[in-house]
Design a protein around this motif. Structure first.
Motif, PDB file in Angstrom:
ATOM      1  N   GLN A   1       0.985  11.510 -10.304  1.00 16.63           N
ATOM      2  CA  GLN A   1       0.153  12.637 -10.000  1.00 16.63           C
ATOM      3  C   GLN A   1       0.931  14.280 -10.217  1.00 16.63           C
ATOM      4  N   SER A   2       2.103  14.206  -9.082  1.00 15.50           N
ATOM      5  CA  SER A   2       2.575  14.568  -9.632  1.00 15.50           C
ATOM      6  C   SER A   2       3.148  15.893 -10.425  1.00 15.50           C
ATOM      7  N   PHE A   3       4.414  14.932 -10.481  1.00 12.19           N
ATOM      8  CA  PHE A   3       6.000  14.766 -11.297  1.00 12.19           C
ATOM      9  C   PHE A   3       5.129  14.743 -12.788  1.00 12.19           C
ATOM     10  N   PHE A   4       4.661  13.589 -13.276  1.00 10.59           N
ATOM     11  CA  PHE A   4       3.823  13.719 -14.858  1.00 10.59           C
ATOM     12  C   PHE A   4       2.064  14.904 -14.554  1.00 10.59           C
ATOM     13  N   LEU A   5       1.512  13.957 -14.374  1.00  5.40           N
ATOM     14  CA  LEU A   5       0.408  15.043 -14.631  1.00  5.40           C
ATOM     15  C   LEU A   5       0.116  16.589 -14.302  1.00  5.40           C
TER      16      LEU A   5
ATOM     17  N   VAL B   1       1.145  -1.610   0.064  1.00  2.00           N
ATOM     18  CA  VAL B   1       0.351  -0.174  -0.264  1.00  2.00           C
ATOM     19  C   VAL B   1       1.042   1.680   0.020  1.00  2.00           C
ATOM     20  N   ALA B   2       1.654   1.228   1.042  1.00  2.21           N
ATOM     21  CA  ALA B   2       2.949   2.512   1.174  1.00  2.21           C
ATOM     22  C   ALA B   2       3.354   3.088  -0.509  1.00  2.21           C
ATOM     23  N   ILE B   3       3.709   1.377  -1.294  1.00  4.65           N
ATOM     24  CA  ILE B   3       4.204   1.639  -2.595  1.00  4.65           C
ATOM     25  C   ILE B   3       3.474   2.455  -3.537  1.00  4.65           C
ATOM     26  N   LEU B   4       2.273   2.233  -3.477  1.00  6.54           N
ATOM     27  CA  LEU B   4       1.230   2.451  -4.432  1.00  6.54           C
ATOM     28  C   LEU B   4       0.833   3.784  -3.847  1.00  6.54           C
ATOM     29  N   TRP B   5       0.992   3.611  -2.307  1.00  6.11           N
ATOM     30  CA  TRP B   5       0.371   5.554  -2.422  1.00  6.11           C
ATOM     31  C   TRP B   5       1.627   6.684  -2.928  1.00  6.11           C
ATOM     32  N   TYR B   6       2.763   6.147  -2.402  1.00  7.02           N
ATOM     33  CA  TYR B   6       4.148   7.031  -2.915  1.00  7.02           C
ATOM     34  C   TYR B   6       4.000   7.334  -4.098  1.00  7.02           C
ATOM     35  N   GLY B   7       4.028   5.914  -4.854  1.00  9.10           N
ATOM     36  CA  GLY B   7       4.140   5.385  -6.146  1.00  9.10           C
ATOM     37  C   GLY B   7       3.448   6.400  -6.829  1.00  9.10           C
TER      38      GLY B   7
ATOM     39  N   LEU C   1      -1.291  21.743   3.795  1.00  6.32           N
ATOM     40  CA  LEU C   1      -1.997  21.502   4.686  1.00  6.32           C
ATOM     41  C   LEU C   1      -1.229  21.141   5.850  1.00  6.32           C
ATOM     42  N   PHE C   2       0.549  20.843   5.657  1.00  6.93           N
ATOM     43  CA  PHE C   2       1.142  20.416   6.463  1.00  6.93           C
ATOM     44  C   PHE C   2       2.140  21.649   6.600  1.00  6.93           C
ATOM     45  N   PRO C   3       3.182  21.585   7.550  1.00  6.29           N
ATOM     46  CA  PRO C   3       4.317  22.313   7.603  1.00  6.29           C
ATOM     47  C   PRO C   3       5.469  21.446   6.895  1.00  6.29           C
ATOM     48  N   PHE C   4       5.694  20.527   7.262  1.00  2.64           N
ATOM     49  CA  PHE C   4       6.306  19.696   6.442  1.00  2.64           C
ATOM     50  C   PHE C   4       5.136  18.237   5.833  1.00  2.64           C
ATOM     51  N   ASP C   5       4.974  18.294   4.080  1.00  3.39           N
ATOM     52  CA  ASP C   5       4.176  17.617   3.727  1.00  3.39           C
ATOM     53  C   ASP C   5       4.992  16.163   3.912  1.00  3.39           C
ATOM     54  N   PHE C   6       4.678  15.385   4.888  1.00  3.22           N
ATOM     55  CA  PHE C   6       5.155  13.736   4.531  1.00  3.22           C
ATOM     56  C   PHE C   6       3.986  12.818   4.014  1.00  3.22           C
ATOM     57  N   LEU C   7       2.983  13.870   3.777  1.00  2.00           N
ATOM     58  CA  LEU C   7       1.537  12.719   3.029  1.00  2.00           C
ATOM     59  C   LEU C   7       1.527  12.806   1.855  1.00  2.00           C
ATOM     60  N   MET C   8       1.968  14.168   0.879  1.00  2.00           N
ATOM     61  CA  MET C   8       1.470  15.110  -0.161  1.00  2.00           C
ATOM     62  C   MET C   8       2.655  14.668  -1.199  1.00  2.00           C
ATOM     63  N   MET C   9       3.972  14.833  -0.632  1.00  4.74           N
ATOM     64  CA  MET C   9       5.691  14.728  -1.238  1.00  4.74           C
ATOM     65  C   MET C   9       5.168  16.350  -1.872  1.00  4.74           C
ATOM     66  N   GLY C  10       4.750  17.385  -0.700  1.00  4.26           N
ATOM     67  CA  GLY C  10       4.815  19.034  -1.929  1.00  4.26           C
ATOM     68  C   GLY C  10       3.044  19.064  -2.623  1.00  4.26           C
ATOM     69  N   GLU C  11       2.642  18.310  -2.589  1.00  4.29           N
ATOM     70  CA  GLU C  11       1.122  18.751  -2.812  1.00  4.29           C
ATOM     71  C   GLU C  11       0.217  19.563  -1.605  1.00  4.29           C
ATOM     72  N   GLY C  12       0.649  19.019  -0.824  1.00  7.68           N
ATOM     73  CA  GLY C  12       0.216  19.926   0.341  1.00  7.68           C
ATOM     74  C   GLY C  12      -0.082  20.920   0.881  1.00  7.68           C
TER      75      GLY C  12
ATOM     76  N   LEU D   1       1.778   8.411  -6.385  1.00  8.99           N
ATOM     77  CA  LEU D   1       0.968   9.962  -5.801  1.00  8.99           C
ATOM     78  C   LEU D   1       2.345  11.095  -6.582  1.00  8.99           C
ATOM     79  N   PHE D   2       3.358  10.253  -6.453  1.00  7.42           N
ATOM     80  CA  PHE D   2       4.999  10.997  -7.464  1.00  7.42           C
ATOM     81  C   PHE D   2       4.398  11.627  -8.986  1.00  7.42           C
TER      82      PHE D   2
END
Length: 247
Positions: A18-22, A7-13, A189-200, A15-16
């Motif tokens: 989606q953020s990087f390409f899309l 699940v962690a691999i799918l979440w961050y992979g 959303l976060f002071p340090f965006d550990f969850l959304m890799m910067g999208e937050g 997400l990356f």
């Protein structure tokens, strides 16, 4: 333990890509890449997003519309004009499909240079592709789930991309803090965006939409941007000149 890792691999992979390409490539085009690299990234996005695969064309156009019409009735997704997050998600899905399948006419200012690979999108977005991914995920859980509660994570894997979207497009316009006064409800959303890799860092992004780095303050580390810098250094992509930020 394997389920949590999966699940962690799918979440961050997912997400990356989606953020990087899309987001940063298709919608904002803050860097360039070769046609070969673009096609490779299409495939990697499909692999990591699986059954919730999003087209760069549909996503890119819809996100540009979001920036142009933020928090107005024309916004494809806005807590200000949707009764609840499920209503917003359904509206977003409908608009995305209308754009992606070209059922509605879209102003040319939103379509300029948005990457499109029609043949691949037709396959990756097909019912067959989604059924194959769902079957593969269920099979994986059947082999490696050791407790009943791990099965509760299966729906998360199947709807990963919409979940990523609703975190930013709903909660990122309701909760958090602001660095800039902008004419919309966007928040960080976060002071340090550990969850959304910067999208937050959504408020920062709405202020500086053409910047590849969504972080502004020292603690706002944008993990996706750091990876982009590495890819730029290695020559896989080419960052465009970073615009000077206004206060």
């Amino acid at each position: 333990m394997l389920i949590i890792l999966f699940v962690a691999i799918l979440w961050y992979g997912g997400l990356f890509f989606q953020s990087f390409f899309l987001h940063r490539y298709a919608a904002h085009q803050v860097f360039t890449m070769s046609k070969t690299m673009e096609r490779i990234t299409f495939v990697l996005t499909w692999i990591f997003q699986g059954p919730s695969y999003l087209s760069a064309y549909g996503y890119g156009i819809m996100h540009r519309m979001h920036h142009a019409y933020t928090d107005t009735e024309k916004d494809p997704h806005s807590p200000s004009h949707d009764a609840n997050l499920f209503a917003m998600m359904w509206k977003t899905k409908t608009i995305y499909q209308d754009i992606n399948q070209q059922r509605i006419k879209v102003d040319q200012k939103f379509t300029k240079n948005v990457p499109q690979w029609k043949e691949f999108d037709l396959f990756a977005s097909s019912r067959i592709s989604r059924i194959l991914w769902v079957s593969a995920y269920i099979l994986f859980f059947s082999f490696f789930a050791t407790t009943w509660w791990e099965w509760l994570l299966l729906p998360v894997t199947l709807a990963m991309a919409p979940i990523h979207g609703v975190i930013i497009n709903w909660f990122g316009h309701i909760f958090g803090y602001v660095n800039y006064k902008v004419k919309n409800t966007s928040k960080n959303l976060f002071p340090f965006d550990f969850l959304m890799m910067g999208e937050g860092y959504h408020n920062n992004h709405h202020k500086h939409s053409s910047s590849p780095n969504f972080g502004v303050k020292w603690h706002e580390i944008d993990m996706t941007y750091l990876i982009i810098r590495v890819l730029d250094t290695l020559g896989f992509i080419k960052l465009k000149p970073i615009p000077v930020r206004s206060s």
